[in-house]
Design an enzyme around this catalytic site. Sequence first.
Site, PDB file in Angstrom:
ATOM      1  N   GLU B  49       0.812  -1.220   0.000  1.00  0.00           N
ATOM      2  CA  GLU B  49       0.000   0.000   0.000  1.00  0.00           C
ATOM      3  C   GLU B  49       0.847   1.274   0.000  1.00  0.00           C
ATOM      4  O   GLU B  49       0.419   2.315  -0.499  1.00  0.00           O
ATOM      5  CB  GLU B  49      -0.965   0.012   1.183  1.00  0.00           C
ATOM      6  N   PHE B 111     -11.298  -7.128  14.356  1.00  0.00           N
ATOM      7  CA  PHE B 111     -10.245  -7.621  13.467  1.00  0.00           C
ATOM      8  C   PHE B 111      -9.919  -6.564  12.405  1.00  0.00           C
ATOM      9  O   PHE B 111     -10.805  -6.026  11.754  1.00  0.00           O
ATOM     10  CB  PHE B 111     -10.705  -8.927  12.803  1.00  0.00           C
ATOM     11  N   GLN B 112      -8.665  -6.262  12.267  1.00  0.00           N
ATOM     12  CA  GLN B 112      -8.167  -5.283  11.297  1.00  0.00           C
ATOM     13  C   GLN B 112      -8.781  -3.898  11.482  1.00  0.00           C
ATOM     14  O   GLN B 112      -9.032  -3.176  10.526  1.00  0.00           O
ATOM     15  CB  GLN B 112      -8.356  -5.779   9.857  1.00  0.00           C
ATOM     16  N   LYS B 161     -17.344  -0.675   6.442  1.00  0.00           N
ATOM     17  CA  LYS B 161     -17.866  -1.631   5.465  1.00  0.00           C
ATOM     18  C   LYS B 161     -19.375  -1.492   5.253  1.00  0.00           C
ATOM     19  O   LYS B 161     -19.864  -1.543   4.122  1.00  0.00           O
ATOM     20  CB  LYS B 161     -17.528  -3.053   5.932  1.00  0.00           C
ATOM     21  N   MET B 470      24.463   8.770   1.929  1.00  0.00           N
ATOM     22  CA  MET B 470      24.365  10.081   2.566  1.00  0.00           C
ATOM     23  C   MET B 470      24.656   9.998   4.057  1.00  0.00           C
ATOM     24  O   MET B 470      25.294  10.877   4.636  1.00  0.00           O
ATOM     25  CB  MET B 470      22.971  10.679   2.319  1.00  0.00           C
TER      26      MET B 470
HETATM   27  C1  LIG Z   1      12.563   5.599   5.170  1.00  0.00           C
HETATM   28  C2  LIG Z   1      13.862   6.224   5.502  1.00  0.00           C
HETATM   29  N1  LIG Z   1      14.691   5.650   6.395  1.00  0.00           N
HETATM   30  C3  LIG Z   1      15.875   6.222   6.693  1.00  0.00           C
HETATM   31  C4  LIG Z   1      16.253   7.398   6.114  1.00  0.00           C
HETATM   32  C5  LIG Z   1      17.586   8.051   6.471  1.00  0.00           C
HETATM   33  N2  LIG Z   1      18.450   8.131   5.291  1.00  0.00           N
HETATM   34  C6  LIG Z   1      18.586   9.262   4.563  1.00  0.00           C
HETATM   35  S1  LIG Z   1      19.566   9.069   3.244  1.00  0.00           S
HETATM   36  C7  LIG Z   1      19.886   7.479   3.633  1.00  0.00           C
HETATM   37  C8  LIG Z   1      20.787   6.639   2.796  1.00  0.00           C
HETATM   38  C9  LIG Z   1      20.173   6.249   1.513  1.00  0.00           C
HETATM   39  O1  LIG Z   1      20.957   5.257   0.924  1.00  0.00           O
HETATM   40  P1  LIG Z   1      20.878   4.975  -0.614  1.00  0.00           P
HETATM   41  O2  LIG Z   1      19.485   4.802  -1.025  1.00  0.00           O
HETATM   42  O3  LIG Z   1      21.817   3.884  -0.958  1.00  0.00           O
HETATM   43  O4  LIG Z   1      21.325   6.353  -1.247  1.00  0.00           O
HETATM   44  P2  LIG Z   1      22.788   6.995  -1.378  1.00  0.00           P
HETATM   45  O5  LIG Z   1      22.849   8.074  -0.351  1.00  0.00           O
HETATM   46  O6  LIG Z   1      23.797   5.928  -1.156  1.00  0.00           O
HETATM   47  O7  LIG Z   1      22.780   7.538  -2.760  1.00  0.00           O
HETATM   48  C10 LIG Z   1      19.222   7.104   4.799  1.00  0.00           C
HETATM   49  C11 LIG Z   1      19.320   5.795   5.456  1.00  0.00           C
HETATM   50  C12 LIG Z   1      15.347   7.973   5.212  1.00  0.00           C
HETATM   51  N3  LIG Z   1      15.599   9.128   4.597  1.00  0.00           N
HETATM   52  N4  LIG Z   1      14.180   7.370   4.896  1.00  0.00           N
END
Ligand SMILES: Cc1ncc(C[n+]2csc(CCOP(=O)(O)OP(=O)(O)O)c2C)c(N)n1
Lengths: 167, 556
Positions: B49, B111-112, B161, B470
């Site tokens: 979803e 439920f749900q 529902k 990042m």
């Molecule tokens: C749902 C979620 N969880 C954690 C983060 C924290 N976060 C920001 S950037 C990042 C790294 C992303 O890694 P990747 O997709 O490999 O991108 P890269 O920076 O390596 O290009 C994380 C864990 C986030 N933004 N969103």
Amino acid sequence: MYRTLTVLVENNPGVLTRVTSLFSRRGYNIDSLAVGRTENPAISRMTIVVEEDNNVIDQVTKQLHKLVDVIKVDDITEEEYVDRELVLVKTDADATVRGEIMQIVEIFRARIVDIGQNTLTIEATGDASKIRAIIEALKPFHIRELVRTGKIAMLRGGRFTTTKSGD
Amino acid sequence: MRQKGAQILTKCLAEEKVEAIFGYPGGAVLDIYDALYHSPLKHYLVRHEQGAAHAADGYARATGKPGVCIATSGPGATNLVTGLANAYMDSVPLVAFTGQVATPMLGRDSFQEADIYGITLPITKHNFLVKETGDLPRVIKESFHLAATGRPGPVLIDLPKDVCQKEASSGYPQNSQLRGYRPLPESDPLQIEEAAAAIAGARRPVLCAGGGAVISGGSAALRQLAERCSIPVTTTLMGKGVFPDDHPLALGMLGMHGTRPANYAVNECDLLIAAGVRFSDRVTVRADAFAPEARIIHIDIDPAEIGKNVQAHIPVVGDVKTVLEQLCRQLPEKEEGAPWPARLARWKEKYPLKYERNSGKIKPQYVVEQICRVTGGRAIITTEVGQNQMWAAQYYTFTRPRTFITSGGLGTMGFGLPAAIGAQIGRPGETVFNIAGDGSIQMNIQELSTAVSYRLPIKIAVLNNGYLGMVRQWQDIFYGGRLAHTEIPGPDYVKLAEAYGAVGMRVSKPAEVPPALEKAMEITDRPVLIDFMVDRKENVMPMIPPGGTVSKMLEE
Ligand SMILES: Cc1ncc(C[n+]2csc(CCOP(=O)(O)OP(=O)(O)O)c2C)c(N)n1
Ligand SMILES: [Mg+2]
């Protein structure tokens, strides 16, 4: 400083949650809140007392306006208005102090609304300073229970905070 | 005419000319799905979803029309939550329908059952729990109106529902009557005059355009004002595309990973004309040191944005496009050769974005540049979150609004793939590219199956650095290089793509980048995933450290 807002809202389920969660999420402090239906059963009026500086109040007002269920927001702090709070106080009151308490009640134009074996329940209405004063006066007798409403307020004279069409 | 609630729903959606519904069935929405079975409405079955919400979001951003999604009660509904919060932060019009247990079962931990109405109160523009079938037409009308007008946003309708099963009259109202809702505040002509006077008198003005400029369709008006008065333009991440990146007056993005010319310009300008921006902390970095010499004109349709993060000297509440047009009419044309734009042009020459071009490794920036080249700068780009997102913003030359689709406010990893699906469905004639990170792509990789099912020719470029890049960058710069749990091994993406029925390619040498992309462009009947084995430790630069100012800007 304390600001008094009167807020007209649709009487929809959840509207109180919308307003209060807005305050908590954005970190605004509510000092008191009173809510009830208006002369129109589809609309409720909230009187909210907020303790914040002017910039924050400005944000509060704008954020409240953004809620779809909020019809109108007025900051009436600088206006002439009548305001009231209601308090119920249950104090210890054996025979030796009853007379003294009744005198206080008289001075504040309050009322005794219930008598227990060793307690008195007092009802007082008035603005915040009067409520504060009567509570102070009753403290020496040992307050067992206290319940108070939030402030409600209404503009003086021929001015209104209802919507234009009166609905 | 009397109809069942579920049929009223499909009828109302048809009235709203909904072209795409992204959804996932379940017990509480069986009646709705039964009505869909009999309806010509186009429904796209996602695999999670969250994917439905993001796909509806991508559809909305690409087309400007509200996106629609459906989920069942309980876990289906809670799976939408991230998508709704994401749309709320970026002001994206969505209408989300959730199933709910029947009204007599409400509040019994049935439920749900999940209180999705309560859960989504702070992350929707408005929401409804419908208790009477007869209210449905009005609620649906109001929801589409609320989602799409004023400052857009997501609206959720929770449907027990029995409300879907009972019958009621199905007449669809012509317009909605919400007395507490004023989507289009009138701009104050005096404020516009004051703003015009400030622009006429400014010696070093800068225009800063954000997501609101895109939403209002203000691209042409913005360009007209900039050219007429020779005002350099910077955009926020959300504003990318609203002003052509290749325009002589374009400064690029500002903020934490903004260009030097953009950040220098904001630092030195004497007037900042902010159009549809909300002064996010990723833009101001340090709000109290932002644009220190400037008077600020803040144009926004949402009065609550004015003064929220940055104090405006001249607030103008109103639709960005309309206000920019009004300003244009009041301002005389400026002669060529003003010293300020010339100075900025020199900065642009002196401080281009740069990376090491002869390392022998695949630089992620190079991949983005090549994607830009093969698509002629005309693709719809979606991104994931992290370095991939910043490189996409920095190195792709955007020239049209609604072609950069990114999770700006919430920063939701896993957004890009489902958003690409929604964008491709909304704009079938366009090339849609998801610039992805290897971490993020795994958050909603299941949607590859959706893309295959509907034969969507989306392209996915995984900038595979084997890191949550990042976060790794912050650990390297601010946490002494202690890489706590940011190295993230992934699957064999080529095999994975193939297992889903998509095309998979791997690129390990710089010279292979252009031919791989060209090959990907030729595939039109299914998704393609290209696994780019990029330089693992590349950082996004320049960077203003959090809480820092322009003078603290880092550069490798
Ligand atoms: C749902 C979620 N969880 C954690 C983060 C924290 N976060 C920001 S950037 C990042 C790294 C992303 O890694 P990747 O997709 O490999 O991108 P890269 O920076 O390596 O290009 C994380 C864990 C986030 N933004 N969103
Ligand atoms: Mg990565």
